[in-house]
Design a protein around this motif. Structure first.
Motif, mmCIF file in Angstrom:
data_model
loop_
_atom_site.group_PDB
_atom_site.id
_atom_site.type_symbol
_atom_site.label_atom_id
_atom_site.label_comp_id
_atom_site.label_asym_id
_atom_site.label_seq_id
_atom_site.Cartn_x
_atom_site.Cartn_y
_atom_site.Cartn_z
ATOM 1 N N GLY A 38 0.775 -1.230 0.000
ATOM 2 C CA GLY A 38 0.000 0.000 0.000
ATOM 3 C C GLY A 38 0.803 1.275 0.000
ATOM 4 O O GLY A 38 0.236 2.366 -0.157
ATOM 5 N N ALA A 39 2.124 1.187 0.156
ATOM 6 C CA ALA A 39 2.969 2.381 0.169
ATOM 7 C C ALA A 39 3.965 2.323 -0.984
ATOM 8 O O ALA A 39 4.446 1.252 -1.356
ATOM 9 N N SER A 40 4.284 3.482 -1.546
ATOM 10 C CA SER A 40 5.222 3.540 -2.656
ATOM 11 C C SER A 40 6.645 3.278 -2.167
ATOM 12 O O SER A 40 7.065 3.790 -1.128
ATOM 13 N N MET A 41 7.381 2.477 -2.928
ATOM 14 C CA MET A 41 8.779 2.185 -2.606
ATOM 15 C C MET A 41 9.550 2.128 -3.910
ATOM 16 O O MET A 41 9.109 1.477 -4.873
ATOM 17 N N ASN A 42 10.698 2.802 -3.988
ATOM 18 C CA ASN A 42 11.453 2.760 -5.232
ATOM 19 C C ASN A 42 12.313 1.505 -5.276
ATOM 20 O O ASN A 42 12.668 0.914 -4.248
ATOM 21 N N PHE A 43 12.650 1.100 -6.494
ATOM 22 C CA PHE A 43 13.358 -0.162 -6.675
ATOM 23 C C PHE A 43 14.793 -0.094 -6.162
ATOM 24 O O PHE A 43 15.378 -1.120 -5.804
ATOM 25 N N SER A 44 15.357 1.092 -6.124
ATOM 26 C CA SER A 44 16.691 1.232 -5.548
ATOM 27 C C SER A 44 16.695 0.805 -4.087
ATOM 28 O O SER A 44 17.595 0.090 -3.630
ATOM 29 N N THR A 45 15.681 1.202 -3.346
ATOM 30 C CA THR A 45 15.560 0.812 -1.941
ATOM 31 C C THR A 45 15.380 -0.692 -1.804
ATOM 32 O O THR A 45 15.965 -1.338 -0.924
ATOM 33 N N ILE A 46 14.587 -1.268 -2.703
ATOM 34 C CA ILE A 46 14.310 -2.706 -2.655
ATOM 35 C C ILE A 46 15.575 -3.512 -2.934
ATOM 36 O O ILE A 46 15.917 -4.452 -2.207
ATOM 37 N N ILE A 47 16.292 -3.148 -4.004
ATOM 38 C CA ILE A 47 17.519 -3.864 -4.356
ATOM 39 C C ILE A 47 18.583 -3.661 -3.281
ATOM 40 O O ILE A 47 19.334 -4.585 -2.945
ATOM 41 N N THR A 48 18.639 -2.446 -2.716
ATOM 42 C CA THR A 48 19.586 -2.175 -1.635
ATOM 43 C C THR A 48 19.380 -3.123 -0.464
ATOM 44 O O THR A 48 20.348 -3.666 0.105
ATOM 45 N N SER A 49 18.134 -3.365 -0.090
ATOM 46 C CA SER A 49 17.864 -4.245 1.052
ATOM 47 C C SER A 49 18.353 -5.663 0.776
ATOM 48 O O SER A 49 18.902 -6.325 1.673
#
Length: 428
Positions: free
Chosen positions: A89-100
């Motif tokens: 339900g919340a926006s998240m950019n793919f840079s943050t996702i790949i970083t994790s």
């Protein structure tokens, strides 16, 4: 303090990391005792906590509530990196996702090393994006920025097939002219290279690397073509609707057959459109299955069945794919011959890229002494047959398919870092 560097193979389907501890190369257990980890993330809905690898896959298929993602590497260099996606339900950019995900891998390496690792050689495909040099540069820059964000200070890159060659070189006696075929989930990359265990300590290998080519075709594309050929027709693919006998929209099926696009289908607008067309469908039984998948958000389960079928057809001529999550007792018998026909164009594109690598290197196929096959997609029966046909006189090396790139990147660390480092080294 001991100088420790690492090599990270961030793959479309699987990832690994290996460390160079003063010349001692070893793969790091990244998930329990496993030295490879599926490139998958599951964000738990209740608190957005991230889980990785097999744990993420199991949580998703156990129908836990949350957001599941795979094939994130394919987003690098594309507009999706800027747009991001909804996560619970919340926006998240793919840079943050790949970083994790990559921080999770670095943390495992740091733990084994007993210290923060500053130096890394990151693997990269020959082309992140086909026929788009700007996007290719952008993709590497995005990956470098992520590596800096997770704590690396000195970063270099190496083409994945070259890394795979380095991993095999340590086992060789004498000189070999080799072609490396690195067929992963998202790309197929090739290198023609001179190998010898006597060359391992050469600081500059540029004269040994004769050519590199690559194409954005891999195992995920095999999954897609298999799904469209054998599975999607049983969900109403290419069926008709209305008085004018129009073909149903094909885009939802194509998106449903790609790991990186499945989550974008679960919108009220798309589901409403499918419901409306169901009333006019000439094949309501099959088309209703599409609606069920969208309403229940089981697209990844559908793709997993396609991937499982691909793997099963490696050893069997026919596989019965079951889809009880759509409809009780629903299964599809799928023959290897149908799969091979479905991926014939993709196999030819891969073979064409290998032939181009030979031309760029200025060698003939008869000159090749060794074919190194790495990456899970080299298990596919028609791929094996194609490379044996292309290089009938060459030896085939195909051990450590899922970890050889990570190992080779750690060997590359020895040359690029050693006991001294250069800040932000230039990529190939």
């Amino acid at each position: 303090m001991t100088t420790i560097s690492c090599g990270i193979d961030f793959g479309t389907s699987n990832s690994s990391v290996a460390i160079d501890n003063n010349g001692q190369i070893s793969l790091v257990p990244v998930e329990n005792a496993q030295v490879t980890i599926p490139s998958a993330i599951f964000f738990q809905r209740i608190d957005n906590k991230a889980f990785f690898g097999r744990t993420a896959v199991n949580l998703f298929f156990d129908r836990q509530e949350g957001r599941f993602m795979r094939s994130l590497k394919r987003v690098l260099g594309t507009s999706l990196m800027k747009h991001g996606t909804l996560v619970n339900g919340a926006s998240m950019n793919f840079s943050t996702i790949i970083t994790s995900f990559l921080k999770h891998i670095k943390d495992k390496a740091d733990l084994v090393a007993g210290q923060e690792i500053d130096n890394v050689v990151m693997g990269r495909p020959v082309h992140f994006v086909d026929n788009n040099p700007g996007a290719d540069i952008q993709a590497q820059a995005e990956l470098k920025a992520i590596a800096l964000r997770i704590g690396f200070k000195n970063i270099d890159f190496q083409f994945e097939p070259i890394a795979a060659a380095f991993a095999h070189e340590a086992q060789l006696s004498g000189e070999k002219l080799a072609i490396v075929a690195d067929l992963g989930g998202g790309t197929s990359d090739f290198t023609v290279i001179r190998l010898s265990n006597k060359y391992i300590n050469k600081p500059d290998r540029s004269s040994d690397i004769l050519a590199n080519t690559g194409i954005r075709v891999g195992g995920n594309d095999f999954d897609k073509e298999l799904s469209l050929a054998a599975i999607m027709p049983e969900l109403g693919y290419r069926s008709r609707y209305g008085d004018k006998q129009l073909e149903v929209p094909l885009k939802p099926y194509h998106d449903l057959a790609e790991w990186s696009k499945v989550n974008f289908l679960y919108t009220p607008k798309i589901i409403m459109q499918v419901r409306q067309l169901l009333h006019q469908s000439h094949d309501k039984k099959r088309y209703r299955r599409l609606l069920t998948v969208l309403e229940d958000e089981t697209g990844h389960t559908l793709l997993a069945a396609a991937e499982g079928t691909k793997i099963a057809l490696t050893d069997h001529e026919e596989h019965k794919a079951t889809f009880d999550f759509i409809e009780d007792g629903f299964f599809i018998p799928i023959k290897r011959a149908l799969f091979e026909e479905a991926i014939r164009d993709e196999v030819e594109k891969i073979a064409a890229s290998a032939r181009q690598c030979l031309r760029d290197a200025g060698v003939k196929k008869e000159d090749i002494d060794l074919v190194i096959l790495t990456g899970g997609s080299t298990e596919v029966h028609s791929i094996q047959a194609e490379f044996k046909r292309l290089f009938p006189n060459a030896a085939i090396a195909d051990e450590n398919k899922l970890s050889s790139v990570g190992l080779g990147l750690a060997y590359d660390c020895q040359h690029k870092f050693g006991k001294s480092t250069k800040s932000n080294l230039i990529a190939p």
